[in-house]
Design a protein around this motif. Structure first.
Motif, PDB file in Angstrom:
ATOM      1  N   LEU A 167       0.836  -1.199   0.000  1.00 34.68           N
ATOM      2  CA  LEU A 167       0.000   0.000   0.000  1.00 34.68           C
ATOM      3  C   LEU A 167       0.874   1.253   0.000  1.00 34.68           C
ATOM      4  O   LEU A 167       0.603   2.210  -0.732  1.00 34.68           O
ATOM      5  N   ARG A 168       1.918   1.224   0.794  1.00 35.17           N
ATOM      6  CA  ARG A 168       2.841   2.364   0.862  1.00 35.17           C
ATOM      7  C   ARG A 168       3.459   2.647  -0.507  1.00 35.17           C
ATOM      8  O   ARG A 168       3.492   3.785  -0.968  1.00 35.17           O
ATOM      9  N   ASP A 169       3.952   1.595  -1.157  1.00 35.15           N
ATOM     10  CA  ASP A 169       4.614   1.793  -2.449  1.00 35.15           C
ATOM     11  C   ASP A 169       3.636   2.251  -3.519  1.00 35.15           C
ATOM     12  O   ASP A 169       3.979   3.087  -4.375  1.00 35.15           O
ATOM     13  N   ASP A 170       2.410   1.715  -3.492  1.00 40.26           N
ATOM     14  CA  ASP A 170       1.399   2.154  -4.460  1.00 40.26           C
ATOM     15  C   ASP A 170       1.117   3.644  -4.314  1.00 40.26           C
ATOM     16  O   ASP A 170       1.057   4.392  -5.314  1.00 40.26           O
ATOM     17  N   LEU A 171       0.936   4.091  -3.081  1.00 42.06           N
ATOM     18  CA  LEU A 171       0.634   5.500  -2.840  1.00 42.06           C
ATOM     19  C   LEU A 171       1.820   6.389  -3.220  1.00 42.06           C
ATOM     20  O   LEU A 171       1.637   7.470  -3.789  1.00 42.06           O
ATOM     21  N   ALA A 172       3.017   5.941  -2.909  1.00 43.27           N
ATOM     22  CA  ALA A 172       4.202   6.739  -3.244  1.00 43.27           C
ATOM     23  C   ALA A 172       4.329   6.916  -4.752  1.00 43.27           C
ATOM     24  O   ALA A 172       4.665   8.010  -5.243  1.00 43.27           O
ATOM     25  N   HIS A 173       4.068   5.867  -5.511  1.00 46.86           N
ATOM     26  CA  HIS A 173       4.158   5.974  -6.962  1.00 46.86           C
ATOM     27  C   HIS A 173       3.009   6.804  -7.542  1.00 46.86           C
ATOM     28  O   HIS A 173       3.179   7.472  -8.564  1.00 46.86           O
ATOM     29  N   GLU A 174       1.845   6.764  -6.916  1.00 46.78           N
ATOM     30  CA  GLU A 174       0.734   7.590  -7.385  1.00 46.78           C
ATOM     31  C   GLU A 174       1.040   9.073  -7.192  1.00 46.78           C
ATOM     32  O   GLU A 174       0.747   9.894  -8.065  1.00 46.78           O
ATOM     33  N   LEU A 175       1.599   9.413  -6.041  1.00 49.96           N
ATOM     34  CA  LEU A 175       1.874  10.812  -5.739  1.00 49.96           C
ATOM     35  C   LEU A 175       3.082  11.345  -6.497  1.00 49.96           C
ATOM     36  O   LEU A 175       3.090  12.501  -6.939  1.00 49.96           O
ATOM     37  N   HIS A 176       4.114  10.514  -6.652  1.00 47.59           N
ATOM     38  CA  HIS A 176       5.347  10.972  -7.287  1.00 47.59           C
ATOM     39  C   HIS A 176       5.845   9.915  -8.282  1.00 47.59           C
ATOM     40  O   HIS A 176       6.811   9.199  -8.014  1.00 47.59           O
ATOM     41  N   PRO A 177       5.178   9.800  -9.406  1.00 52.23           N
ATOM     42  CA  PRO A 177       5.546   8.745 -10.366  1.00 52.23           C
ATOM     43  C   PRO A 177       6.917   8.933 -11.012  1.00 52.23           C
ATOM     44  O   PRO A 177       7.507   7.968 -11.483  1.00 52.23           O
ATOM     45  N   THR A 178       7.430  10.154 -11.013  1.00 52.40           N
ATOM     46  CA  THR A 178       8.695  10.402 -11.715  1.00 52.40           C
ATOM     47  C   THR A 178       9.842  10.804 -10.791  1.00 52.40           C
ATOM     48  O   THR A 178      10.963  10.978 -11.263  1.00 52.40           O
ATOM     49  N   SER A 179       9.586  10.974  -9.508  1.00 55.12           N
ATOM     50  CA  SER A 179      10.620  11.468  -8.595  1.00 55.12           C
ATOM     51  C   SER A 179      10.980  10.414  -7.563  1.00 55.12           C
ATOM     52  O   SER A 179      10.228  10.174  -6.614  1.00 55.12           O
ATOM     53  N   LEU A 180      12.135   9.791  -7.733  1.00 56.15           N
ATOM     54  CA  LEU A 180      12.608   8.809  -6.760  1.00 56.15           C
ATOM     55  C   LEU A 180      12.910   9.481  -5.423  1.00 56.15           C
ATOM     56  O   LEU A 180      12.659   8.899  -4.354  1.00 56.15           O
ATOM     57  N   ARG A 181      13.405  10.697  -5.464  1.00 52.28           N
ATOM     58  CA  ARG A 181      13.732  11.413  -4.228  1.00 52.28           C
ATOM     59  C   ARG A 181      12.491  11.649  -3.384  1.00 52.28           C
ATOM     60  O   ARG A 181      12.515  11.446  -2.162  1.00 52.28           O
ATOM     61  N   ASP A 182      11.395  12.061  -4.009  1.00 59.33           N
ATOM     62  CA  ASP A 182      10.152  12.301  -3.261  1.00 59.33           C
ATOM     63  C   ASP A 182       9.575  10.999  -2.727  1.00 59.33           C
ATOM     64  O   ASP A 182       8.991  10.961  -1.631  1.00 59.33           O
ATOM     65  N   ARG A 183       9.703   9.925  -3.486  1.00 56.62           N
ATOM     66  CA  ARG A 183       9.210   8.628  -2.993  1.00 56.62           C
ATOM     67  C   ARG A 183      10.015   8.166  -1.778  1.00 56.62           C
ATOM     68  O   ARG A 183       9.459   7.617  -0.827  1.00 56.62           O
ATOM     69  N   LYS A 184      11.321   8.389  -1.820  1.00 51.91           N
ATOM     70  CA  LYS A 184      12.142   8.043  -0.660  1.00 51.91           C
ATOM     71  C   LYS A 184      11.754   8.872   0.549  1.00 51.91           C
ATOM     72  O   LYS A 184      11.756   8.378   1.689  1.00 51.91           O
ATOM     73  N   ASN A 185      11.410  10.125   0.338  1.00 50.73           N
ATOM     74  CA  ASN A 185      10.978  10.988   1.435  1.00 50.73           C
ATOM     75  C   ASN A 185       9.702  10.454   2.073  1.00 50.73           C
ATOM     76  O   ASN A 185       9.545  10.465   3.304  1.00 50.73           O
ATOM     77  N   ILE A 186       8.776   9.967   1.241  1.00 51.06           N
ATOM     78  CA  ILE A 186       7.543   9.392   1.782  1.00 51.06           C
ATOM     79  C   ILE A 186       7.845   8.150   2.598  1.00 51.06           C
ATOM     80  O   ILE A 186       7.331   7.966   3.715  1.00 51.06           O
ATOM     81  N   VAL A 187       8.696   7.268   2.068  1.00 48.31           N
ATOM     82  CA  VAL A 187       8.998   6.006   2.744  1.00 48.31           C
ATOM     83  C   VAL A 187       9.692   6.245   4.077  1.00 48.31           C
ATOM     84  O   VAL A 187       9.369   5.607   5.090  1.00 48.31           O
ATOM     85  N   LYS A 188      10.662   7.169   4.107  1.00 43.19           N
ATOM     86  CA  LYS A 188      11.481   7.346   5.305  1.00 43.19           C
ATOM     87  C   LYS A 188      10.899   8.334   6.314  1.00 43.19           C
ATOM     88  O   LYS A 188      11.119   8.188   7.517  1.00 43.19           O
ATOM     89  N   THR A 189      10.170   9.344   5.831  1.00 49.66           N
ATOM     90  CA  THR A 189       9.739  10.419   6.725  1.00 49.66           C
ATOM     91  C   THR A 189       8.240  10.432   6.990  1.00 49.66           C
ATOM     92  O   THR A 189       7.808  10.529   8.145  1.00 49.66           O
ATOM     93  N   VAL A 190       7.445  10.307   5.936  1.00 49.93           N
ATOM     94  CA  VAL A 190       5.995  10.490   6.087  1.00 49.93           C
ATOM     95  C   VAL A 190       5.297   9.184   6.483  1.00 49.93           C
ATOM     96  O   VAL A 190       4.466   9.167   7.397  1.00 49.93           O
ATOM     97  N   TRP A 191       5.625   8.092   5.803  1.00 48.60           N
ATOM     98  CA  TRP A 191       4.905   6.847   6.032  1.00 48.60           C
ATOM     99  C   TRP A 191       5.012   6.324   7.470  1.00 48.60           C
ATOM    100  O   TRP A 191       4.013   5.829   8.004  1.00 48.60           O
ATOM    101  N   PRO A 192       6.162   6.404   8.155  1.00 45.30           N
ATOM    102  CA  PRO A 192       6.206   5.965   9.549  1.00 45.30           C
ATOM    103  C   PRO A 192       5.192   6.673  10.435  1.00 45.30           C
ATOM    104  O   PRO A 192       4.623   6.064  11.353  1.00 45.30           O
ATOM    105  N   ARG A 193       4.925   7.948  10.165  1.00 39.25           N
ATOM    106  CA  ARG A 193       3.923   8.689  10.940  1.00 39.25           C
ATOM    107  C   ARG A 193       2.518   8.211  10.591  1.00 39.25           C
ATOM    108  O   ARG A 193       1.637   8.146  11.463  1.00 39.25           O
ATOM    109  N   VAL A 194       2.312   7.879   9.316  1.00 43.11           N
ATOM    110  CA  VAL A 194       1.014   7.320   8.917  1.00 43.11           C
ATOM    111  C   VAL A 194       0.776   5.997   9.631  1.00 43.11           C
ATOM    112  O   VAL A 194      -0.322   5.723  10.137  1.00 43.11           O
ATOM    113  N   CYS A 195       1.796   5.158   9.699  1.00 39.99           N
ATOM    114  CA  CYS A 195       1.666   3.855  10.369  1.00 39.99           C
ATOM    115  C   CYS A 195       1.278   4.024  11.827  1.00 39.99           C
ATOM    116  O   CYS A 195       0.417   3.285  12.354  1.00 39.99           O
ATOM    117  N   CYS A 196       1.888   4.977  12.509  1.00 38.22           N
ATOM    118  CA  CYS A 196       1.561   5.209  13.927  1.00 38.22           C
ATOM    119  C   CYS A 196       0.094   5.566  14.107  1.00 38.22           C
ATOM    120  O   CYS A 196      -0.568   5.091  15.044  1.00 38.22           O
TER     121      CYS A 196
END
Length: 233
Positions: A167-196
């Motif tokens: 689910l995390r990867d699907d959402l990251a690619h939907e929001l930033h399909p062309t930016s690997l840097r922004d997807r990494k930001n979601i995985v490392k910074t934003v998604w952990p807060r969503v999980c909590c």
């Protein structure tokens, strides 16, 4: 501006022949574009022309300063070019002057009041850092809220539990399909807060399932639509 900008640097004069500037007056080398007989004929003609109009030597010809300053018909485009150059030079000069004054003033202030200047500098740096941290926290908070709501919308669409990482990867690619840097930001910074936040939400059931022999956390929405209004894309 010197007259060479008016009649010595246009495309026509450059295409005809090279010039040399003498006493702020462009002189054209006539031998570079006329034959010997033509040069001789031109010299004979020039001798009959008003001395206030043309000035000639053995190899060059030019307009006189009197004619240039009083009667030279300069096109409007030349005046416009002169104005543009003048404004550009003036703007650059003012900018450099202001920058020089600012640097000089700062240097004088540091030299005269070193402790006070250092204290003010440190204070401004701290204020800038605080503002930057606050802006970052606000941005991450907004990104977390948006991503959480998108995750809920996804979960409601599925009748079966969804692997959290998928689910995390699907959402990251939907929001930033062309930016690997922004997807990494979601995985490392934003998604952990969503999980909590999701793990504390009783509307979502959390189960552990094996995928390819690897245990993965799955989420399942169990509260129907829950009165939620899906987010607009």
């Amino acid at each position: 501006m010197t007259v060479q900008y008016s009649c010595g640097r246009c495309r026509f004069s450059k295409a005809l022949c090279p010039i040399e500037v003498v006493d702020d007056t462009p002189r054209f080398n006539i031998t570079s574009f006329l034959g010997l007989s033509e040069v001789e004929t031109l010299r004979n003609l020039i001798s009959h022309v008003d001395n206030n109009t043309l000035s000639a030597t053995n190899e060059t010809i030019s307009l006189t300063q009197t004619f240039i300053q009083s009667r030279l018909p300069i096109p409007f485009t030349c005046y416009l070019a002169l104005l543009t150059v003048s404004l550009t030079v003036m703007s650059l000069s003012l900018t450099m002057s202001a920058f020089k004054i600012m640097i000089t003033s700062l240097f004088s202030c540091f030299k005269t009041h070193p402790l006070f200047s250092i204290a003010i500098t440190i204070f401004l740096i701290i204020i800038q850092k605080i503002h930057s941290l606050h802006s970052r926290r606000v941005r991450i908070h907004n990104q977390t809220a948006e991503l959480r709501e998108r995750a809920y919308d996804k979960l409601i669409q599925f009748s079966q539990p969804v692997a959290m990482s998928h689910l995390r990867d699907d959402l990251a690619h939907e929001l930033h399909p062309t930016s690997l840097r922004d997807r990494k930001n979601i995985v490392k910074t934003v998604w952990p807060r969503v999980c909590c936040e999701v793990r504390l939400d009783t509307r979502v059931r959390k189960v552990e399932k094996s995928v390819g022999g690897v245990g993965m956390e799955h989420w399942e929405w169990i509260a129907g639509d829950g009165g939620r209004t899906p987010m607009k894309s």
